[in-house]
Design an enzyme around this catalytic site. Structure first.
Site, PDB file in Angstrom:
ATOM      1  N   ARG A  17       0.847  -1.190   0.000  1.00 41.63           N
ATOM      2  CA  ARG A  17       0.000   0.000   0.000  1.00 41.63           C
ATOM      3  C   ARG A  17       0.878   1.234   0.000  1.00 41.63           C
ATOM      4  NH1 ARG A  17      -3.955   0.276   4.779  1.00 41.63           N
ATOM      5  NH2 ARG A  17      -4.830   1.920   3.476  1.00 41.63           N
ATOM      6  N   LEU A  69      -1.482 -12.992   2.013  1.00 39.79           N
ATOM      7  CA  LEU A  69      -1.480 -12.899   3.471  1.00 39.79           C
ATOM      8  C   LEU A  69      -2.027 -11.557   3.947  1.00 39.79           C
ATOM      9  CD1 LEU A  69       1.076 -14.810   2.553  1.00 39.79           C
ATOM     10  CD2 LEU A  69       1.619 -14.685   4.978  1.00 39.79           C
ATOM     11  N   GLN A  72      -6.561  -7.028   7.665  1.00 41.11           N
ATOM     12  CA  GLN A  72      -6.467  -6.306   8.930  1.00 41.11           C
ATOM     13  C   GLN A  72      -6.189  -7.409   9.933  1.00 41.11           C
ATOM     14  OE1 GLN A  72      -6.327  -5.112  12.346  1.00 41.11           O
ATOM     15  NE2 GLN A  72      -8.296  -6.147  12.278  1.00 41.11           N
ATOM     16  N   TYR A  84     -14.020  -2.251   8.383  1.00 38.83           N
ATOM     17  CA  TYR A  84     -12.741  -2.270   7.676  1.00 38.83           C
ATOM     18  C   TYR A  84     -12.180  -3.689   7.633  1.00 38.83           C
ATOM     19  CZ  TYR A  84      -7.847  -1.238   6.579  1.00 38.83           C
ATOM     20  OH  TYR A  84      -6.609  -1.215   5.993  1.00 38.83           O
ATOM     21  N   SER A 114      -7.086 -18.775   9.026  1.00 35.88           N
ATOM     22  CA  SER A 114      -6.588 -18.562  10.386  1.00 35.88           C
ATOM     23  C   SER A 114      -7.207 -19.538  11.361  1.00 35.88           C
ATOM     24  CB  SER A 114      -6.906 -17.131  10.836  1.00 35.88           C
ATOM     25  OG  SER A 114      -6.641 -16.961  12.206  1.00 35.88           O
ATOM     26  N   GLU A 116      -8.060 -18.724  14.139  1.00 37.75           N
ATOM     27  CA  GLU A 116      -9.099 -17.976  14.847  1.00 37.75           C
ATOM     28  C   GLU A 116     -10.495 -18.337  14.340  1.00 37.75           C
ATOM     29  OE1 GLU A 116      -9.149 -15.744  17.366  1.00 37.75           O
ATOM     30  OE2 GLU A 116      -6.997 -15.885  17.757  1.00 37.75           O
ATOM     31  N   TYR A 137     -12.520 -10.215  12.950  1.00 37.56           N
ATOM     32  CA  TYR A 137     -11.383 -10.741  12.185  1.00 37.56           C
ATOM     33  C   TYR A 137     -11.634 -12.178  11.770  1.00 37.56           C
ATOM     34  CZ  TYR A 137      -6.789 -12.860  11.406  1.00 37.56           C
ATOM     35  OH  TYR A 137      -5.736 -13.563  10.878  1.00 37.56           O
ATOM     36  N   LYS A 141     -12.156 -13.732   8.046  1.00 40.43           N
ATOM     37  CA  LYS A 141     -11.284 -14.801   7.561  1.00 40.43           C
ATOM     38  C   LYS A 141     -12.102 -16.004   7.101  1.00 40.43           C
ATOM     39  CE  LYS A 141      -6.830 -13.830   7.750  1.00 40.43           C
ATOM     40  NZ  LYS A 141      -5.958 -13.961   6.560  1.00 40.43           N
ATOM     41  N   ARG A 179       5.657 -11.267  20.768  1.00 34.67           N
ATOM     42  CA  ARG A 179       6.725 -10.278  20.634  1.00 34.67           C
ATOM     43  C   ARG A 179       6.665  -9.251  21.753  1.00 34.67           C
ATOM     44  NH1 ARG A 179       9.570  -7.386  16.734  1.00 34.67           N
ATOM     45  NH2 ARG A 179      11.448  -6.753  17.879  1.00 34.67           N
ATOM     46  N   PRO A 267     -13.798  -8.800  23.742  1.00 34.59           N
ATOM     47  CA  PRO A 267     -15.207  -8.935  24.125  1.00 34.59           C
ATOM     48  C   PRO A 267     -15.680 -10.387  24.139  1.00 34.59           C
ATOM     49  CG  PRO A 267     -14.933  -7.107  22.604  1.00 34.59           C
ATOM     50  CD  PRO A 267     -13.616  -7.825  22.657  1.00 34.59           C
TER      51      PRO A 267
END
Length: 320
Positions: A17, A69, A72, A84, A114, A116, A137, A141, A179, A267
């Site tokens: 981007r 890959l 957000q 978004y 993912s 998730e 998210y 996905k 990290r 949440p």
């Protein structure tokens, strides 16, 4: 850079981007001036919310393989910007798939699904485990995952989903818990930091080594038939175990430094993710080479070395 386009002549194109702030520091060690005769990595401007730019790039590059890959990528942040997250993570994938279809090219496509997506599904999770996404998210996905399957079955694209569990390395972003922990441990050891704020310490994840997982991604696109694969170590560890390993490695007691900040709670929490990569092992011949303890220590060592370099650089600049 989140999309990689590979051509048979061993050229790699990365889609990035446009930004007024230079954001390519993580590839500085491999980037070459495109004017150099042996240059193989080229950066092109595009955006997952702009289908025309993706279509133009794919027609220009005519890639043999695409590794997608882009998203957000922060689960907690997706609750704050769900629209978004849906546009970039979900519809962005469709824009690439549609650009491939419209190009008429026989491009192989890898989509980063993912773990998730499994959410509250009981562990261990494999390709047959029902999905139960617990965040914007994860829901985005999941949409991208099923659209990849749809383009494979309805249009005939060579399209694969890699359902990758958490994959880490010293290059991991500093807002991700692994990290955050290893960098804080290094800084505290050097006297540069005295507190680390975290959320849920009981959440359990299947953490693996990112280079191992990239190998699995590549193997998926080298098969005769496209399919979907879980990629994981098969081990699950809590955030508190991560703290034990990272701080203990430096002879520190994390209880003296870690505080809980409720702002970091999700949440809707995902309690346990633990993957079963039997299919990848049997069909791809893939297996992880780095386990949890070695992974954490590798990341701590890298952060410790980086912080020491920063300190040395600071003192050099301060010297008269």
């Amino acid at each position: 850079m989140a999309e990689l386009l590979l051509s048979k002549n061993y050229q790699v194109y990365g889609i990035i981007r446009r930004s007024s702030s230079l954001n390519t520091s993580r590839i500085d060690h491999i980037y070459q001036d495109p004017h150099e005769p042996d240059a193989r990595l080229f950066l092109l401007y595009g955006d997952l919310n702009d289908g025309s730019s993706l279509n133009r790039i794919i027609r220009m590059v005519r890639p043999d393989e695409i590794y997608h890959l882009g998203s957000q990528s922060h689960v907690r942040v997706s609750f704050d910007i769900p629209e978004y997250a849906g546009d970039i993570t979900g519809l962005g994938t469709v824009r690439i798939l549609e650009a491939i279809r419209e190009s008429g090219l026989n491009t192989k496509f890898y989509n980063a699904s993912s773990s998730e997506m499994f959410g509250s599904a009981p562990p261990p999770q494999n390709e047959k485990t029902p999905f139960y996404p617990r965040s914007p998210y994860a829901a985005a996905k999941l949409y991208a995952h099923w659209m990849t399957v749809n383009y494979r079955e309805a249009v005939g694209l060579f399209a694969c989903n890699g359902i990758l569990f958490n994959h880490e390395s010293p290059r991991r972003g500093e807002t991700f818990v692994t990290r955050k922990v290893t960098k804080a441990a290094a800084r505290i050891k050097l006297g540069l930091q005295d507190k680390l704020y975290l959320g849920n310490l009981d959440a359990r994840r299947d953490w693996g080594y990112a280079p191992d997982y990239v190998q699995a991604m590549w193997l998926m696109l080298q098969q005769d038939r496209p399919d979907d694969y879980v990629v994981a170590t098969g081990e699950s560890h809590s955030v508190s175990e991560l703290l034990d390993e990272a701080f203990g490695y430096l002879d520190l007691d994390w209880n003296d430094y870690v505080s809980i900040d409720p702002r970091y709670y999700r949440p809707t929490e995902v309690d346990v993710l633990q993957g079963d990569a039997t299919k990848a092992r049997e069909r791809l011949g893939w297996a992880p080479t780095v386990q949890f303890k070695r992974l954490v220590r590798l990341m701590v060592d890298a952060d410790l070395a980086a912080e020491r370099r920063n300190l040395e650089s600071h003192f050099v600049h301060k010297a008269p």
